[in-house]
Design an enzyme around this catalytic site. Structure first.
Site, short mmCIF file in Angstrom:
data_model
loop_
_atom_site.label_atom_id
_atom_site.label_comp_id
_atom_site.label_asym_id
_atom_site.label_seq_id
_atom_site.Cartn_x
_atom_site.Cartn_y
_atom_site.Cartn_z
N LEU B 76 36.30 -13.25 41.44
CA LEU B 76 36.13 -14.57 42.04
C LEU B 76 34.76 -14.77 42.66
CD1 LEU B 76 39.74 -14.76 43.46
CD2 LEU B 76 38.87 -15.73 41.34
N CYS B 77 33.83 -13.89 42.32
CA CYS B 77 32.46 -13.93 42.83
C CYS B 77 31.65 -15.00 42.06
CB CYS B 77 31.84 -12.57 42.54
SG CYS B 77 30.88 -11.91 43.88
N HIS B 78 30.81 -15.73 42.79
CA HIS B 78 29.97 -16.73 42.13
C HIS B 78 28.77 -16.08 41.43
CE1 HIS B 78 32.11 -19.01 45.23
NE2 HIS B 78 31.94 -20.06 44.45
N MET B 113 28.40 -8.96 48.14
CA MET B 113 29.04 -8.25 47.04
C MET B 113 27.99 -7.63 46.11
SD MET B 113 32.03 -8.39 48.01
CE MET B 113 32.47 -7.17 46.77
N GLU B 114 26.85 -8.29 45.96
CA GLU B 114 25.78 -7.74 45.13
C GLU B 114 25.26 -6.43 45.76
OE1 GLU B 114 26.33 -10.90 45.57
OE2 GLU B 114 26.23 -11.75 43.55
N ASP B 128 27.92 10.80 37.97
CA ASP B 128 27.87 11.04 36.53
C ASP B 128 26.79 12.05 36.16
OD1 ASP B 128 28.56 10.55 33.76
OD2 ASP B 128 26.69 9.46 33.60
#
Lengths: 166, 166, 166, 166, 166, 166
Positions: B76-78, B113-114, B128
């Site tokens: 739901l992130c823009h 969020m970024e 990794d």
């Protein structure tokens, strides 16, 4: 000295290691993460989950879709047509959500990164969904729980580690 | 009761909230994560970083590219055409790598969020790159450090939280 | 003759039309689709939605995420950082699910394609979720319902069309 | 009651079903869609197709590329390295374009969703290309036509359904 | 006349050719590209590479990640879960950087496009990293060097071509 | 010494440079590439283009779609919602195809990389479409032709360079 990082060649150049000679075997991996939040946030998420607007279901789908994007996100990861992903949620206390992801494939490389990516994206999605009410949530202890198949065999996260990194 | 989750409407349906009426302002966010590893692993990463085969540079690029994929990963992130990303690494002790990501944009929504996605993908990439020598690494304390701009104003992670979630 | 297809130049070459001179205005678009299914399938989806395993919530998220991928899917579509997406579901009779998506942006081009893509991907996801029990579902009447903003002004789907294409 | 939706586990949690134990067999699926338009639009598309600026060729490529993105679009769909995609167009009357997509793979799951996604994206692309001259186009009857291979065997869309959903 | 382009059917429609009947064999391909730049730029890249801020390592990762996106970029290319990618850099004179990419897979189609995409994206990344100091760089002689496996057997770029296209 | 590479900070760490303080201006960039092929191949492409199965139209669409993916391919490139892309083809002699891409945006950074990516992906697609009949094609002289807007002003590729890199 032997090169300890398989993702670099002897000159230090990064590479996607050739796995052409590895066996195709059934492989699985399970990873986990914790999301720590205010108890009020936990209560809201749990309550919502029982009625409408399920934060955890959104997070679950994000985690599953994230697992499919692993090789696009982790530069030297092999693309793998994975066979199955399951994600579970459990509140271990009144402010801690535990996320468990389990990924399966029949292939030449393991799926640890897919399982770790799944729990990470699921945890980030929980943060996104609830950040308006609790900006101080933290994501903790993302780790590999278990790994089956492949040459390196069975790996099970030890209790020791739990204590050491606690 | 007021709906606490802005990502759900009053019927509990998920949505990407309309931000059309929000102001375009300069916004930034900083997030952090820790990667805990064996001291031998930390030594190898630090040594390599000084010669050839730089684990951290690979992780940095993965984190920057991951920030650009945030709206593709978090349901739901823009989508946001971000203006800048920087990622820093620091060993805070002989087995703990700290990752700090700072993201900037001029836009209608914040970039928490970024920044959180950037540190998460960078941390997963460290895992990794080094998993062949240390499968028990854990990723810890992914959190928002600071946030500037927008209606909610300045957020700074408190020391209190540190203590509570430690 | 005037070239009727703006996506082709006068030699017939496809292009992404330059919209640099268009005004940035608030724009919105609403699209709809129907999914026709056996009444047993509709009953199961509705019942599940009231308890656990919500087909429609999965479809809703897929539709929202699909809207964000529109310019990646439709070759000559402009990339747009959309401001909001909402998707609604309604059973219009015992075997027909209606999907309605509404997308908003402040930008130089409209968001019809985003709204149409959202309902299409949501409808395909309903098919995927229920195909094991009803392979004969069909997706019907994907169409633009309404469009606001931009030079072409207000568009509202007419009753006439309904009758003609029924 | 037996859980009717294989994409949910018994608690209602969504999952990507583990197909590790399924047989790798040759599988194919064919899907179709209709695009209804004004006869003037149909004439322009057909005429252009014979000279320059081929709407259908753009739609065909979009559909083929869309088929490759299916597992990225449909949340619980397995990623599949598909072996072949063909898309055909036919005007069934003076205002109806029929799109037929056929997808092949040798794998553990079927390719219905790939074929359905291919016709949907191709149809949306026709809409995008012609929307400046005909905003009232509709996409109709997206459905599975045929499916071969796998445990569930041969599926062929029946005439009955045609009548029922007409 | 026989249709010379396998990516078109006999009516001229593009398609992703069905490779279902081809043998799964070990395949590899090597491609190369040259980046021509001012000697000052070459000196800066080489010097940096020995200390900090390694342009070539960024380009290498971009090339490896680009190889994984090949089927997303080239419309009629088959998706392939590739097994390994290596990229090498060499300055062949004081202003020419040579890029060599080698890709491996066990599959039904070759990996020429993956190797060619890898060198192209790596070369574009070198351009991006150094464009602020040398906007006149050019990318030259992107070509297939060698190809092994599959029905068409061994291909080795000839000296003749070198001369002709020089 | 002043750091010559803006994509690295003073410690040599890569970054996506913060462009938040740059002006939003109308910007455009044009890039070109040559594809060298056997004259038989050129004849087939040209003939096909006049009848059915248009290699160049497939390449054109791939180039336009590639331009939209630039920030996903080039690690430190800013995401940009571009406003227009046009791609032209011209045979400059009986075995040389010239590709020209022109990209426009109103934004804080230029679109050189978008134009260069467009011609590169278009050229790679020509290779893919014709490789079965001419594996020895090469892609040559990918370069920036012109750039308008932004602080660095007007750039026009010089005749000098042509001679030097010829």
């Amino acid at each position: 000295m032997v090169n300890p990082f398989t993702h670099f060649d002897d000159t230090g150049a990064s590479r996607m290691v050739d796995v052409g000679d590895k066996m195709e075997t059934a492989r699985s991996a399970t990873a986990s993460a914790l999301v720590r939040m205010k108890s009020e946030t936990a209560t809201l998420i749990r309550t919502k989950a029982l009625s409408k607007g399920d934060v955890l279901e959104v997070a679950r789908l994000a985690g599953i879709m994230g697992a499919k994007k692993t090789s696009d996100l982790i530069p030297l990861c092999h693309p793998l047509p994975i066979h199955g992903v399951e994600i579970q949620f459990e509140f271990t206390d009144d402010r801690t959500l535990r996320i468990l992801a389990s990924v399966k494939v029949t292939g030449k490389t393991g799926v640890e990164m897919e399982a770790l990516t799944a729990v990470s994206i699921a945890a980030l999605t929980v943060y996104d969904m609830a950040k308006a009410i609790d900006r101080e949530m933290t994501i903790e202890k993302i780790r590999l729980e278990e790994k089956l198949g492949g040459k390196s065999g069975h790996f099970q996260a030890g209790e020791d580690r739990e204590r050491t990194t606690g």
